[in-house]
Design a protein around this motif. Structure first.
Motif, mmCIF file in Angstrom:
data_model
loop_
_atom_site.group_PDB
_atom_site.id
_atom_site.type_symbol
_atom_site.label_atom_id
_atom_site.label_comp_id
_atom_site.label_asym_id
_atom_site.label_seq_id
_atom_site.Cartn_x
_atom_site.Cartn_y
_atom_site.Cartn_z
ATOM 1 N N TYR A 268 0.853 -1.199 0.000
ATOM 2 C CA TYR A 268 0.000 0.000 0.000
ATOM 3 C C TYR A 268 0.882 1.239 0.000
ATOM 4 O O TYR A 268 2.044 1.182 0.397
ATOM 5 C CB TYR A 268 -0.902 0.024 1.247
ATOM 6 C CG TYR A 268 -1.931 -1.076 1.250
ATOM 7 C CD1 TYR A 268 -3.241 -0.818 0.862
ATOM 8 C CD2 TYR A 268 -1.584 -2.375 1.603
ATOM 9 C CE1 TYR A 268 -4.182 -1.834 0.834
ATOM 10 C CE2 TYR A 268 -2.515 -3.405 1.571
ATOM 11 C CZ TYR A 268 -3.818 -3.126 1.189
ATOM 12 O OH TYR A 268 -4.746 -4.130 1.144
ATOM 13 N N PHE A 269 0.304 2.373 -0.429
ATOM 14 C CA PHE A 269 1.037 3.626 -0.345
ATOM 15 C C PHE A 269 0.151 4.700 0.274
ATOM 16 O O PHE A 269 -1.076 4.617 0.242
ATOM 17 C CB PHE A 269 1.499 4.092 -1.735
ATOM 18 C CG PHE A 269 0.416 4.771 -2.548
ATOM 19 C CD1 PHE A 269 0.255 6.155 -2.493
ATOM 20 C CD2 PHE A 269 -0.454 4.035 -3.334
ATOM 21 C CE1 PHE A 269 -0.739 6.789 -3.212
ATOM 22 C CE2 PHE A 269 -1.457 4.661 -4.060
ATOM 23 C CZ PHE A 269 -1.603 6.044 -4.000
ATOM 24 N N ALA A 270 0.797 5.687 0.862
ATOM 25 C CA ALA A 270 0.093 6.875 1.351
ATOM 26 C C ALA A 270 0.974 8.080 1.057
ATOM 27 O O ALA A 270 2.163 8.074 1.371
ATOM 28 C CB ALA A 270 -0.179 6.761 2.848
ATOM 29 N N MET A 271 0.404 9.093 0.430
ATOM 30 C CA MET A 271 1.122 10.345 0.199
ATOM 31 C C MET A 271 0.437 11.429 1.031
ATOM 32 O O MET A 271 -0.717 11.792 0.763
ATOM 33 C CB MET A 271 1.117 10.727 -1.284
ATOM 34 C CG MET A 271 1.888 12.028 -1.542
ATOM 35 S SD MET A 271 1.970 12.425 -3.307
ATOM 36 C CE MET A 271 3.285 11.314 -3.839
ATOM 37 N N THR A 272 1.141 11.897 2.063
ATOM 38 C CA THR A 272 0.622 12.966 2.914
ATOM 39 C C THR A 272 1.131 14.290 2.357
ATOM 40 O O THR A 272 2.320 14.430 2.056
ATOM 41 C CB THR A 272 1.100 12.777 4.369
ATOM 42 O OG1 THR A 272 0.727 11.458 4.794
ATOM 43 C CG2 THR A 272 0.456 13.792 5.296
ATOM 44 N N MET A 273 0.213 15.251 2.209
ATOM 45 C CA MET A 273 0.565 16.515 1.573
ATOM 46 C C MET A 273 0.186 17.668 2.504
ATOM 47 O O MET A 273 -0.953 17.731 2.973
ATOM 48 C CB MET A 273 -0.180 16.651 0.238
ATOM 49 C CG MET A 273 -0.019 15.420 -0.653
ATOM 50 S SD MET A 273 -0.978 15.480 -2.192
ATOM 51 C CE MET A 273 -0.039 16.617 -3.178
ATOM 52 N N LYS A 274 1.151 18.534 2.785
ATOM 53 C CA LYS A 274 0.875 19.694 3.634
ATOM 54 C C LYS A 274 0.959 20.962 2.800
ATOM 55 O O LYS A 274 2.000 21.264 2.212
ATOM 56 C CB LYS A 274 1.856 19.767 4.802
ATOM 57 C CG LYS A 274 1.504 20.938 5.733
ATOM 58 C CD LYS A 274 2.247 20.924 7.038
ATOM 59 C CE LYS A 274 1.710 22.044 7.929
ATOM 60 N NZ LYS A 274 2.393 22.084 9.237
ATOM 61 N N ALA A 275 -0.163 21.694 2.758
ATOM 62 C CA ALA A 275 -0.244 22.942 1.999
ATOM 63 C C ALA A 275 -0.257 24.129 2.953
ATOM 64 O O ALA A 275 -0.908 24.079 4.003
ATOM 65 C CB ALA A 275 -1.511 22.952 1.154
ATOM 66 N N LEU A 276 0.471 25.179 2.593
ATOM 67 C CA LEU A 276 0.463 26.427 3.357
ATOM 68 C C LEU A 276 0.052 27.571 2.429
ATOM 69 O O LEU A 276 0.420 27.583 1.246
ATOM 70 C CB LEU A 276 1.849 26.722 3.934
ATOM 71 C CG LEU A 276 2.382 25.754 4.995
ATOM 72 C CD1 LEU A 276 3.818 26.102 5.358
ATOM 73 C CD2 LEU A 276 1.511 25.778 6.244
ATOM 74 N N GLY A 277 -0.698 28.521 2.987
ATOM 75 C CA GLY A 277 -1.136 29.659 2.172
ATOM 76 C C GLY A 277 -1.881 30.668 3.016
ATOM 77 O O GLY A 277 -1.650 30.777 4.233
ATOM 78 N N TRP A 278 -2.816 31.364 2.396
ATOM 79 C CA TRP A 278 -3.540 32.431 3.072
ATOM 80 C C TRP A 278 -5.047 32.257 2.856
ATOM 81 O O TRP A 278 -5.463 31.784 1.793
ATOM 82 C CB TRP A 278 -3.128 33.793 2.497
ATOM 83 C CG TRP A 278 -1.671 34.070 2.619
ATOM 84 C CD1 TRP A 278 -1.028 34.690 3.653
ATOM 85 C CD2 TRP A 278 -0.641 33.742 1.671
ATOM 86 N NE1 TRP A 278 0.326 34.764 3.414
ATOM 87 C CE2 TRP A 278 0.592 34.196 2.202
ATOM 88 C CE3 TRP A 278 -0.643 33.105 0.429
ATOM 89 C CZ2 TRP A 278 1.802 34.041 1.525
ATOM 90 C CZ3 TRP A 278 0.560 32.950 -0.236
ATOM 91 C CH2 TRP A 278 1.769 33.409 0.309
#
Length: 426
Positions: A330-340
């Motif tokens: 299995y795979f998991a891609m965790t993505m963290k986005a920063l913005g306004w």
């Protein structure tokens, strides 16, 4: 009388990725007319028999088209027989261009699972305008490279409710029932071969990009900085290295395309891969450096290609992973986005980002299950939602091609598909 035009043809169907694409086609393309193609009828018939048994469906009446990568006229005849060609015949650096050329001439859309930036960007450089003129979409990276990252950023932007400045992606893979205890390979030789030649010719990219993009992108602040070469991340509770795949180059192409078409601020992105411990991460880093050095020299390349199992510590073989091993991966891609957050006035954002969003894209059997479902889902989306795709055609990455379609919900429908979920929204 001319044979009826099929919706989809899977080319290279007797190869390792091709045969699992045939298996997934039984469910993903259930409401479409599809066939398979390759150069050896006996092997193609055997694939239909094997995958039909596995899927519990009689595939004997599935159309078979004979086409050979070394015979351009046979490729053109194959392309004329369908509306979308699903190309499983890699490494694309060697075998991709004749198929793209045949598809554009025939007015047939083309999707593939390439993770080879030089191939993808060369195709864009050489054929983008012609594809637009012929109303043809040519979309690469439609598998594990790079649907999770590219469509993951599309998913982030749909759910962010503001302006995204940057995204970091953290890829993890794991095997249920412990490690690969059978001692079998995890990757097929074809993928290894693509990586060897990709690294060997990585220096070509600069020249391709200079021709492809005459103008530099404007600089957006704050700049997303690179992490240290090896670091522990609390985001995935793991030890991380830079991810060497094509995700970043694919995402950057999508972001550039959307910026040029819509003047939307592009998202900055860096990609990482996470491991359970410093020891594992250091061993992987050491292996990657050795691989990179060997790939630069012809003798080194010959050794890597002759003894893949030795140089990959048993992870690569000509037979590829066993079905049992694939089904447990299995795979998991965790993505963290920063913005306004969104503001009432349309002033460009300034200062440090104040809003974050964490999402995860996950799925089973990334190399040969989720990849095959994603590949077929892109073909299906081109057929069903052509009106939601940009312009009249072109050579595009998936995020640019499918941002306004329902590809994500199509991926979520299938057993071997991908799940997109929000983890935290602050």
């Amino acid at each position: 009388m001319a044979a009826e035009r099929l919706d989809v043809i899977i080319f290279g169907a007797s190869g390792f990725t091709g045969k699992y694409t045939v298996f997934e086609a039984v469910s993903v393309l259930a409401d479409l007319k599809w066939g398979i193609a390759g150069r050896n009828r006996k092997k193609l018939e055997a694939v239909l028999e094997d995958m039909g048994t596995k899927a519990n469906k009689n595939l004997k009446n599935t159309p078979i088209i004979i086409a050979d990568i070394d015979d351009q006229s046979s490729l053109l005849e194959m392309a004329k027989r369908c509306r979308v060609l699903v190309n499983c015949c890699g490494p694309y650096r060697f075998y991709g261009e004749p198929v793209v050329r045949a598809c554009i001439e025939a007015g047939t859309h083309h999707v593939d699972v390439s993770g080879e930036p030089q191939y993808m960007e060369t195709m864009q450089l050489k054929y983008h305008r012609e594809a637009q003129e012929r109303n043809v979409y040519v979309v690469s990276a439609c598998g594990f490279d790079s649907i999770p990252a590219d469509m993951g950023i599309v998913f982030i932007e749909k759910n962010f409710d503001g302006i995204v400045n940057s995204v970091e992606t953290y890829l993890q893979s794991y095997t249920k029932g412990g490690s690969n205890s059978g001692g079998g390979a995890g990757i097929h030789f074809g993928t290894w071969e693509s990586a060897v030649y990709g690294l060997a010719h990585a220096n070509e990219l600069r020249g391709i990009r200079q021709k492809l993009y005459s103008e530099k992108m404007p600089r957006f602040e704050p700049v997303l900085k690179h992490r240290p070469l090896i670091f522990r991340s609390e985001i995935v509770n793991g030890v991380c290295l830079p991810f060497p795949g094509s995700d970043r180059s694919v995402v950057m192409r999508s972001q550039r395309f959307i910026y040029e078409q819509e003047k939307k601020r592009p998202v900055q992105m860096h990609a990482y891969v996470a491991f359970g411990s410093y020891v594992t991460a250091c061993l992987v880093a050491l292996a990657a450096v050795s691989f990179g050095l060997l790939a630069k020299f012809s003798l080194g390349r010959r050794l890597l290609l002759k003894y893949p199992r030795l140089f990959s510590f048993g992870f690569v073989s000509h037979e590829g992973p066993s079905e049992a091993a694939m089904e447990r991966t299995y795979f998991a891609m965790t993505m963290k986005a920063l913005g306004w957050p969104k503001t009432d006035n349309n002033n460009p954002p300034s200062g440090a980002p104040t809003k974050s969003l964490m999402v995860r894209v996950s799925g089973p059997n990334p190399g040969y299950g989720a990849t095959c479902v994603a590949l077929l889902s892109t073909a299906k989306t081109i057929l069903k939602e052509n009106d939601k795709m940009p312009g009249t055609g072109g050579v595009l990455p998936p995020g640019a091609a499918f941002a306004k379609t329902s590809l994500i919900s199509e991926l979520e429908k299938h057993d071997h598909g991908m799940k997109f979920e929000i983890l935290a929204n602050k």
